[in-house]
Design a protein around this motif. Structure first.
Motif: not given
Length: 308
Positions: A3-5, A39-43, A45-50
């Protein structure tokens, strides 16, 4: 599908460095930002933040996606600009963030030029150049008015931004109207002014650095200049006969009474005034119309004192 937002939130997180700063910049709560990034991480499908108990930082995947997010958002804005460029009417909202002297100097001409566009909502804010550029890059503002004393600012900026030079703004001498140098027939010699009560912006301000270079070339000033926050505050004191100063010419655009302004011979100290916008938004009708109005305002703003 990403999602762009949420991609915009990720890009902003990379710039700001924390969830709290991202939330403050975009007007969200910290919990909302955290939930959207999760939610973006779920989209993705990889960890984006530690995440830890007290902080969060981007993973390698998060940094890669943040860079791609900048490219994606830029392409979307360019596509929207191309579509809206075919519209005849200049409508919508445009936000300009300006350093204080430019806001005061350009506001009258901007208001007159943009008044013909009935469907345009124009917002002019004041802010420091570094904050203004961050706001443009992050989409909080459409155009930033910035000053550059070094001549290197456009070369150091991110490639997504475009700089439009509006004018050169020289340093000028401002003295009380009853000062001997208020007489334009009297030559200006800074060495004769070393013992005058000089006033200047605080150390660390770009105009103060130019001020120091000016006086160093004339042998320095005694005593140490009085410091005041804000050029307009300094000029109000000059008008009351309390001291003298050297300021950028645009600071005199409001036409302060009680002040005489003289050019300073033998110096080229000046700043460049630029309008900065995202390259992707240049063709948007409200941004294009505002840039044209800024060029006109820069030409008609106070030109400086007469020669002599």
């Amino acid at each position: 599908m990403l999602e762009l937002r949420r991609l915009r939130l990720l890009a902003e997180f990379e710039r700001r460095g924390s969830i709290a700063a991202t939330a403050a910049a975009l007007g969200y709560t910290a919990s909302s930002v955290s939930q959207q990034l999760a939610a973006l991480e779920r989209e993705a499908r990889v960890p984006l933040l530690d995440r830890t108990a007290r902080s969060a930082e981007l993973t390698d995947a998060g940094r890669r996606l943040a860079r791609r997010a900048e490219e994606i958002l830029d392409l979307v804005e360019r596509a929207e600009a191309e579509l809206s460029a075919h519209a005849d009417a200049v409508t919508g909202r445009v936000v300009v963030t300006a350093f204080p002297t430019a806001a005061v100097a350009f506001a009258p001409a901007l208001a007159r030029s943009l008044a013909e566009h009935r469907g345009l909502t124009f917002v002019l804010r004041q802010g420091r150049p570094d904050d203004a550029i961050r706001q443009v890059r992050g989409g909080e503002a459409d155009i930033a008015l910035v000053d550059d004393w070094t001549g290197t600012l456009p070369d150091e900026a991110p490639p997504a931004l475009e700089f439009f030079r509006l004018r050169r703004d020289p340093l000028v001498l401002a003295v009380p109207a009853d000062h001997p140098l208020a007489d334009p027939a009297r030559p200006v010699d800074l060495r004769e002014l070393r013992d005058e009560p000089w006033m200047a912006a605080p150390r660390g301000e770009p105009s103060r650095e130019a001020f120091e270079r000016l006086l160093d070339a004339a042998g320095g000033a005694r005593p140490v200049p009085w410091e005041f926050e804000g050029l307009h505050a300094i000029l109000s004191l000059v008008a009351r006969g309390i001291g003298i100063t050297a300021v950028p010419a645009l600071a005199l655009a409001a036409g302060d009474e009680g002040i005489a302004v003289r050019r300073i011979p033998g110096t080229e100290l000046s700043r460049e005034v630029h309008a900065v916008t995202r390259g992707a938004s240049v063709r948007r009708p409200p941004v294009a119309a505002t840039l044209r109005a800024l060029y006109a305002a820069a030409r008609t703003a106070w030109p400086g004192p007469p020669a002599g």
